[in-house]
Design an enzyme around this catalytic site. Structure first.
Site, PDB file in Angstrom:
ATOM      1  N   LYS A 142       8.668  13.906  56.973  1.00  0.00           N
ATOM      2  CA  LYS A 142       7.881  14.652  57.964  1.00  0.00           C
ATOM      3  C   LYS A 142       8.850  15.316  58.932  1.00  0.00           C
ATOM      4  O   LYS A 142       9.578  14.642  59.661  1.00  0.00           O
ATOM      5  CB  LYS A 142       6.924  13.725  58.705  1.00  0.00           C
ATOM      6  CG  LYS A 142       6.060  14.451  59.736  1.00  0.00           C
ATOM      7  CD  LYS A 142       5.100  13.495  60.414  1.00  0.00           C
ATOM      8  CE  LYS A 142       4.229  14.202  61.430  1.00  0.00           C
ATOM      9  NZ  LYS A 142       3.285  13.274  62.093  1.00  0.00           N
ATOM     10  N   LYS A 163       5.889  16.887  54.538  1.00  0.00           N
ATOM     11  CA  LYS A 163       5.087  17.611  55.523  1.00  0.00           C
ATOM     12  C   LYS A 163       6.017  18.353  56.471  1.00  0.00           C
ATOM     13  O   LYS A 163       6.935  17.708  57.010  1.00  0.00           O
ATOM     14  CB  LYS A 163       4.212  16.623  56.310  1.00  0.00           C
ATOM     15  CG  LYS A 163       3.354  17.262  57.386  1.00  0.00           C
ATOM     16  CD  LYS A 163       2.563  16.207  58.152  1.00  0.00           C
ATOM     17  CE  LYS A 163       1.699  16.851  59.230  1.00  0.00           C
ATOM     18  NZ  LYS A 163       0.959  15.857  60.032  1.00  0.00           N
TER      19      LYS A 163
END
Length: 336
Positions: free
Chosen positions: A202, A258
């Site tokens: 992320k 992400k």
């Protein structure tokens, strides 16, 4: 008179000569079953459109069940839930995240009771619940998020939501060691069927802005919080692979990247280094950019959405969290 032709041993255009040939030779298949729909839940009755995400709403529990039922009927297999917490219910420690009578526990329980065949994924992080908007417990002395104290809270949160029926808990906080601690705690409570979808790579991205509006996450002096001490440096690729492999070793069932679109190389690299399923999150900023361009007549938003999702799938993602899931599920022309 016969037209002069080039002397070619290969004519790749033969592969593209008709719809039937193109369909037969399609290398990357995108179906509704590949998509996971993120959904925002609120205490307020009815539904409320999110200003920076046209077409995306916060739903009351009653509306949420209607939406989930329709999505399942259209072939969608999974939803990911995120809460909108009013400011007056937040505190510095995000204590509401551990309330079994809270919004997300109630939503999980209701979905599994009424639509048991729909998979439910729950976010494991504190940012929707804290006054400061960080994903964990803020330590003033350190001037940073306290890693180990945060992991303790997130582990309790994951166990609670597992008991409520969540099929997957999804730690999105990027704290060191949280996957291993969550796996141990789930197993010790007999929740061996509860999976972990880890936000393994992320990044500290500028593309999260609309999401932070959607969940009411805090801003500091008008600017979005700097989360660089725990989210990944956008310049780094090897570090992402390290994080993913650590999550795999600690017991993650699915590894996720992400954002998705700006990090296709990361999806590809992780895909090449693991046998686990790989997920990707096409985040709010990616969605809003395409929709805004469509509203301005600069591109065809549906075609752009599908093309962007195919690119993510082609890079190696087995499943994609996307805000386009709902509209594509309802679109009879979407090739299922």
């Amino acid at each position: 008179m016969k037209e002069k032709q080039l002397d070619l041993s290969r004519r790749p255009r033969r592969f593209r000569a008709s719809r039937q040939i193109r369909s037969l030779l399609t290398e990357t298949q995108l179906t509704i079953s590949n998509l996971i729909c993120p959904l925002f839940v609120q205490e307020k009755k009815g539904k409320e459109e999110i200003g920076s995400m046209p077409g995306i709403f916060r739903y009351s529990l009653e509306n949420l069940l209607e939406v989930c039922s329709e999505l399942r009927e259209k072939g969608l297999n999974a939803v990911a839930l995120f809460p909108y917490v009013p400011k007056e219910k937040k505190d510095d420690s995000g204590s509401l995240a551990l309330d079994p009578e809270g919004l997300i526990p109630k939503a999980v329980s209701a979905i599994k009771k009424n639509i048991p065949e729909l998979l439910v994924i729950t976010d494991i992080a504190l940012d929707p619940y804290t006054t400061h908007g960080h994903d964990g417990l803020w330590n003033e002395h350190l001037g940073d998020v306290d890693n180990d104290a945060t992991v303790e809270i997130l582990t309790k949160m994951a166990v609670m939501l597992g008991k409520m029926g969540a099929d997957f808990v999804a730690p999105s906080d990027m704290m060191d060691g949280r996957v291993g601690q969550i796996r141990k705690a789930l197993d010790s409570e007999g929740l061996t069927k509860t999976g972990i979808l880890a936000y393994s790579a992320k990044y500290a991205s500028a593309f999260y802005g609309p999401f932070r509006e959607a969940v009411g996450s805090a801003k500091k002096r008008g600017y979005y919080l700097d989360k660089m001490t725990y989210q990944l440096n956008p310049s780094n690729r090897r570090e992402a692979c390290l994080e993913a492999l650590l999550d795999e070793k600690e017991g993650a069932d699915i590894l996720m990247v992400k954002p998705a679109g700006p990090y296709l190389d990361i999806i590809y690299q992780i895909r090449q280094n693991t046998l686990l399923p790989v997920a990707a999150y096409q985040v709010s900023g990616e969605y809003s950019a395409i929709v805004a361009a469509g509203l301005n007549g600069w591109l065809d938003p549906k075609k752009a959405a599908i093309e962007s999702l195919i690119a993510i799938k082609r890079a190696g993602a087995d499943m994609i969290l996307t805000y386009f899931a709902q509209s594509l599920a309802k679109d009879p022309s979407f090739n299922l």
